[in-house]
Design a protein around this motif. Structure first.
Motif, PDB file in Angstrom:
ATOM      1  N   ARG A   1      -1.758  -1.289  -4.142  1.00 29.63           N
ATOM      2  CA  ARG A   1      -2.885  -0.561  -3.575  1.00 29.63           C
ATOM      3  C   ARG A   1      -2.481   0.887  -3.296  1.00 29.63           C
ATOM      4  O   ARG A   1      -1.420   1.155  -2.722  1.00 29.63           O
ATOM      5  N   VAL A   2      -3.342   1.829  -3.691  1.00 29.04           N
ATOM      6  CA  VAL A   2      -3.086   3.248  -3.471  1.00 29.04           C
ATOM      7  C   VAL A   2      -4.288   3.853  -2.742  1.00 29.04           C
ATOM      8  O   VAL A   2      -5.443   3.615  -3.123  1.00 29.04           O
ATOM      9  N   LEU A   3      -4.021   4.635  -1.703  1.00 26.77           N
ATOM     10  CA  LEU A   3      -5.077   5.284  -0.919  1.00 26.77           C
ATOM     11  C   LEU A   3      -4.950   6.800  -1.032  1.00 26.77           C
ATOM     12  O   LEU A   3      -3.832   7.336  -1.046  1.00 26.77           O
ATOM     13  N   ASN A   4      -6.078   7.471  -1.074  1.00 23.05           N
ATOM     14  CA  ASN A   4      -6.131   8.934  -1.072  1.00 23.05           C
ATOM     15  C   ASN A   4      -6.713   9.388   0.260  1.00 23.05           C
ATOM     16  O   ASN A   4      -7.928   9.398   0.447  1.00 23.05           O
ATOM     17  N   LEU A   5      -5.834   9.765   1.189  1.00 18.47           N
ATOM     18  CA  LEU A   5      -6.257  10.214   2.511  1.00 18.47           C
ATOM     19  C   LEU A   5      -6.311  11.738   2.597  1.00 18.47           C
ATOM     20  O   LEU A   5      -6.455  12.304   3.675  1.00 18.47           O
TER      21      LEU A   5
ATOM     22  N   PHE B   1      -1.471   8.238 -10.225  1.00 18.22           N
ATOM     23  CA  PHE B   1      -0.305   7.451  -9.800  1.00 18.22           C
ATOM     24  C   PHE B   1      -0.634   5.966  -9.797  1.00 18.22           C
ATOM     25  O   PHE B   1       0.162   5.141 -10.270  1.00 18.22           O
ATOM     26  N   ALA B   2      -1.803   5.610  -9.272  1.00 18.46           N
ATOM     27  CA  ALA B   2      -2.211   4.199  -9.236  1.00 18.46           C
ATOM     28  C   ALA B   2      -2.294   3.614 -10.636  1.00 18.46           C
ATOM     29  O   ALA B   2      -1.973   2.431 -10.847  1.00 18.46           O
ATOM     30  N   ASP B   3      -2.710   4.417 -11.609  1.00 19.15           N
ATOM     31  CA  ASP B   3      -2.833   3.930 -12.988  1.00 19.15           C
ATOM     32  C   ASP B   3      -1.497   3.559 -13.594  1.00 19.15           C
ATOM     33  O   ASP B   3      -1.447   2.824 -14.596  1.00 19.15           O
ATOM     34  N   LEU B   4      -0.392   4.034 -13.007  1.00 18.21           N
ATOM     35  CA  LEU B   4       0.943   3.728 -13.523  1.00 18.21           C
ATOM     36  C   LEU B   4       1.559   2.502 -12.854  1.00 18.21           C
ATOM     37  O   LEU B   4       2.647   2.063 -13.260  1.00 18.21           O
ATOM     38  N   LEU B   5       0.886   1.959 -11.846  1.00 23.35           N
ATOM     39  CA  LEU B   5       1.431   0.845 -11.082  1.00 23.35           C
ATOM     40  C   LEU B   5       0.844  -0.488 -11.530  1.00 23.35           C
ATOM     41  O   LEU B   5      -0.214  -0.529 -12.171  1.00 23.35           O
ATOM     42  N   PRO B   6       1.508  -1.582 -11.165  1.00 24.66           N
ATOM     43  CA  PRO B   6       0.917  -2.902 -11.425  1.00 24.66           C
ATOM     44  C   PRO B   6      -0.431  -3.024 -10.721  1.00 24.66           C
ATOM     45  O   PRO B   6      -0.638  -2.420  -9.652  1.00 24.66           O
TER      46      PRO B   6
ATOM     47  N   ASP C   1       0.612  -3.881   5.258  1.00 29.48           N
ATOM     48  CA  ASP C   1       1.748  -3.872   4.334  1.00 29.48           C
ATOM     49  C   ASP C   1       1.956  -2.501   3.684  1.00 29.48           C
ATOM     50  O   ASP C   1       1.955  -2.363   2.460  1.00 29.48           O
ATOM     51  N   PRO C   2       2.172  -1.437   4.488  1.00 32.46           N
ATOM     52  CA  PRO C   2       2.447  -0.128   3.886  1.00 32.46           C
ATOM     53  C   PRO C   2       3.838  -0.113   3.255  1.00 32.46           C
ATOM     54  O   PRO C   2       4.776  -0.729   3.765  1.00 32.46           O
ATOM     55  N   LYS C   3       3.965   0.610   2.154  1.00 31.06           N
ATOM     56  CA  LYS C   3       5.247   0.697   1.450  1.00 31.06           C
ATOM     57  C   LYS C   3       5.778   2.122   1.353  1.00 31.06           C
ATOM     58  O   LYS C   3       6.986   2.329   1.264  1.00 31.06           O
ATOM     59  N   LEU C   4       4.879   3.100   1.384  1.00 34.24           N
ATOM     60  CA  LEU C   4       5.313   4.479   1.209  1.00 34.24           C
ATOM     61  C   LEU C   4       4.190   5.430   1.615  1.00 34.24           C
ATOM     62  O   LEU C   4       3.019   5.171   1.328  1.00 34.24           O
ATOM     63  N   PHE C   5       4.567   6.529   2.278  1.00 37.90           N
ATOM     64  CA  PHE C   5       3.630   7.612   2.544  1.00 37.90           C
ATOM     65  C   PHE C   5       4.043   8.804   1.680  1.00 37.90           C
ATOM     66  O   PHE C   5       5.233   9.118   1.565  1.00 37.90           O
TER      67      PHE C   5
ATOM     68  N   THR D   1       0.815  -1.214   0.000  1.00 38.20           N
ATOM     69  CA  THR D   1       0.000   0.000   0.000  1.00 38.20           C
ATOM     70  C   THR D   1       0.848   1.263   0.000  1.00 38.20           C
ATOM     71  O   THR D   1       1.796   1.393   0.781  1.00 38.20           O
ATOM     72  N   ILE D   2       0.478   2.179  -0.875  1.00 32.78           N
ATOM     73  CA  ILE D   2       1.060   3.523  -0.897  1.00 32.78           C
ATOM     74  C   ILE D   2      -0.055   4.493  -0.516  1.00 32.78           C
ATOM     75  O   ILE D   2      -1.101   4.524  -1.175  1.00 32.78           O
ATOM     76  N   ALA D   3       0.149   5.269   0.539  1.00 27.90           N
ATOM     77  CA  ALA D   3      -0.886   6.165   1.050  1.00 27.90           C
ATOM     78  C   ALA D   3      -0.505   7.618   0.798  1.00 27.90           C
ATOM     79  O   ALA D   3       0.577   8.058   1.192  1.00 27.90           O
ATOM     80  N   PHE D   4      -1.400   8.335   0.140  1.00 24.96           N
ATOM     81  CA  PHE D   4      -1.239   9.768  -0.086  1.00 24.96           C
ATOM     82  C   PHE D   4      -1.981  10.533   1.000  1.00 24.96           C
ATOM     83  O   PHE D   4      -3.196  10.364   1.166  1.00 24.96           O
ATOM     84  N   PHE D   5      -1.270  11.368   1.717  1.00 22.58           N
ATOM     85  CA  PHE D   5      -1.870  12.308   2.663  1.00 22.58           C
ATOM     86  C   PHE D   5      -1.818  13.695   2.030  1.00 22.58           C
ATOM     87  O   PHE D   5      -0.989  13.956   1.164  1.00 22.58           O
ATOM     88  N   GLY D   6      -2.691  14.609   2.482  1.00 21.36           N
ATOM     89  CA  GLY D   6      -2.586  15.949   1.928  1.00 21.36           C
ATOM     90  C   GLY D   6      -3.873  16.732   1.946  1.00 21.36           C
ATOM     91  O   GLY D   6      -4.842  16.371   2.618  1.00 21.36           O
TER      92      GLY D   6
END
Length: 421
Positions: free
Chosen positions: A208-212, A199-204, A238-242, A175-180
Motif C-alpha cells: 500500500r502506498v499513500l500520497n500525503l 513508485f506504487a506501480d513498481l511494488l507488489p 502496518d507502516p513500513k517507511l515514510f 504501507t509506505i507513506a509519502f509526505f511532501g
C-alpha cells in the motif's frame, strides 16, 4: 444678514476650504462653487468605495494597482479642496502615490505568472497544517500562459475519501507513506503520473502506498502531521517507511519566508531545542503579510530579497527533519527516506553551506538520504519539468521512483515485504 467670508490668507495657509457662505441670497458663482465642491466630495466618496470594494473582493486581477490609482486620485481631488501647507503636503503624497502606481503597473507587467484555474474546493483552510483538500472528488486544473493563451498543462486531481491524492495500490497492508509538497502531490499531472503512484506501480500489488503531499507544504507540515497523529488512522497499523522529498529551498518555508506559508506551522530553534510556536503569522502580522502578498511590486522586488537563506535558518530546517525522522522511529517504528534535490550553487553560496553538507547533516540525524536530482539526465536534455511550469514531469517521477525502489530494495531490508514473493 451676517456674512461668513473666506478667512484671511494666513488662515488659508493652515488648510481652510476656499468657500464663502451667505445666509441670504447666493450669487451664481457661489452656487457653482458649492456644486463643484459637492461634486469633488462625491468623487472622493466614490473612489473610497471603489478601493473598499476591490480590496474586499480581490478583483479584478490587478486589483492592488486599481487601489493605488484610486488613492492617487483621492489625493489629487483632496488637494484641489485645500490651500497652503495642507495642499502642498497632500500633493507630495499624491506624487508618491503616482510613482508607486507606476512601479506597481510595471511590476504587474514584468512579473512571471500563470493563469491557473482549478475546481473550487480542492484547497481550503485546515487546522494544524494551515490548508489542504476540502473534500473528496475529482478536481480539474488548467494552466495557461497569460500572454499567449497557450495551454501549459491540463490535469485531473482525484482526492479520495481520506482527503489524499489518490494512489492506486492495496487497500490495506504494509504501507509506505509519502509526505511532501507539490512535487510529491503531482502538480500539473494526472493521478497516474505522480511520484507515489509511479513508485506504487513498481511494488507488489499487495503493498500500500499513500500520497500525503499537498502543494505548498514544507518539512514543518511533515513534522506537525506526525506530532498530531492526524494521519495515523489512514496510515494504519502496518507502516513500513515514510518518504519526504526535499531540497534546501524548503528553508524558505520552515523560516516562514515564502509568501504562501502564512498559515503554516512554525518552529523555532533556541539553545538546541526545537519548539512549536503555532502558525507562521497571526494577528496584525498575518493581515500585513496578506496585504503585501497582493502587490506585484512586493512579490517581484521585495520578496526575493527577504527570502535569502542564512545558516541559522538551515539549522532550523535540518532540526525539523531530524525531529520528524526521530519521531517516525519512536512513534511508528519506521525509517524516513529523504529523496534529495540539489539546490543550485548560487543559492547554496548565499546560505553558506553546500548540498553535500546538508545531506550529511540529514544522514547524521538518522534519516536515509538519496540523491534524486537526475543531473545526468538533465544534462542529456531529458524533459524533466513541465514546460512553462517547472514542476516535475511524468518522466522525472518515473525515473525517481526507480531510484527509490532500487535504494529501498538494496539498502533497506524488511521494507518491501510481500506475501507474493
Amino acid at each position: 444678514m451676517r456674512s461668513l467670508e473666506p478667512r484671511a490668507a494666513a488662515d488659508a495657509d493652515q488648510g481652510s476650504f476656499v468657500l464663502s457662505v451667505h445666509s441670504g441670497s447666493r450669487s451664481p458663482s457661489r452656487l457653482r462653487a458649492w456644486a463643484l465642491v459637492t461634486a469633488r466630495l462625491a468623487a472622493i466618496a466614490g473612489l473610497v468605495a471603489t478601493v473598499v470594494m476591490v480590496e474586499s473582493r480581490h478583483a479584478p486581477e490587478h486589483f492592488r494597482l486599481v487601489s493605488i490609482a484610486c488613492v492617487f486620485l483621492i489625493l489629487v481631488v483632496s488637494a484641489s479642496l485645500l490651500r497652503g501647507r495642507w495642499r502642498d503636503g497632500v500633493l507630495v503624497l499624491a506624487s508618491l502615490a503616482l510613482g508607486l502606481c507606476a512601479l506597481e503597473a510595471a511590476a504587474s507587467w514584468i512579473e512571471p505568472r500563470q493563469n491557473v484555474v482549478t475546481t473550487d474546493g480542492w484547497n481550503v483552510r485546515r487546522a494544524e497544517l494551515g490548508w489542504g483538500p476540502g473534500r473528496a472528488g475529482v478536481f480539474h486544473s488548467e494552466s495557461l500562459d497569460p500572454k499567449t493563451g497557450t495551454l501549459i498543462y491540463s490535469a485531473d486531481y482525484t482526492i479520495d475519501d481520506n482527503l489524499l491524492r489518490r494512489t492506486k495500490s492495496a487497500a490495506s497492508g504494509p504501507t509506505i507513506a509519502f509526505f511532501g509538497d507539490s512535487l510529491t502531490f503531482g502538480h500539473g499531472l494526472d493521478d497516474a503520473d505522480t511520484l507515489p503512484q509511479q513508485f506504487a506501480d513498481l511494488l507488489p500489488p499487495d503493498m500500500r502506498v499513500l500520497n500525503l503531499g499537498f502543494p505548498g507544504y514544507g518539512p514543518q507540515h511533515f513534522l506537525r502531521a506526525l506530532e498530531t497523529g492526524m494521519f495515523d488512522k489512514t496510515i494504519g497499523p502496518d507502516p513500513k517507511l515514510f518518504v519526504f522529498l526535499t531540497s534546501p529551498w524548503h528553508v524558505e518555508r520552515t523560516a516562514c519566508k515564502a509568501l504562501w506559508v502564512i498559515d503554516a506551522p512554525r518552529y523555532e530553534l533556541k539553545d538546541g531545542e526545537l519548539t512549536y510556536k503555532g502558525a507562521c503569522f497571526e494577528g496584525w502580522e498575518l493581515k500585513a503579510r496578506q496585504f503585501l502578498a497582493q502587490s506585484a511590486l512586493y512579490r517581484l522586488v521585495v520578496d526575493p530579497a527577504r527570502r535569502r537563506t542564512d545558516r541559522a535558518e538551515i539549522d532550523v530546517y535540518v532540526a525539523i527533519l531530524a525531529r520528524a525522522a526521530r519521531l517516525a522511529r519512536e512513534k511508528y517504528g519506521v525509517e524516513t527516506l529523504i529523496p534529495y534535490l540539489y539546490a543550485d550553487d548560487a543559492y547554496m553560496r548565499g546560505a553558506g553551506i553546500t548540498n553535500e553538507e546538508v545531506m550529511e547533516r540529514l544522514r547524521q540525524s538518522g534519516a536515509r538520504v538519496v540523491d534524486v536530482s537526475l543531473e545526468a539526465e538533465r544534462r542529456a536534455g531529458a524533459p524533466l519539468a513541465i514546460p512553462g511550469d517547472g514542476h516535475p514531469s511524468a518522466l522525472a517521477n518515473r525515473l525517481r521512483a526507480r531510484l527509490l525502489k532500487s535504494y529501498v530494495s538494496q539498502d533497506m531490508s524488511g521494507v518491501l515485504v510481500s506475501k507474493l514473493d
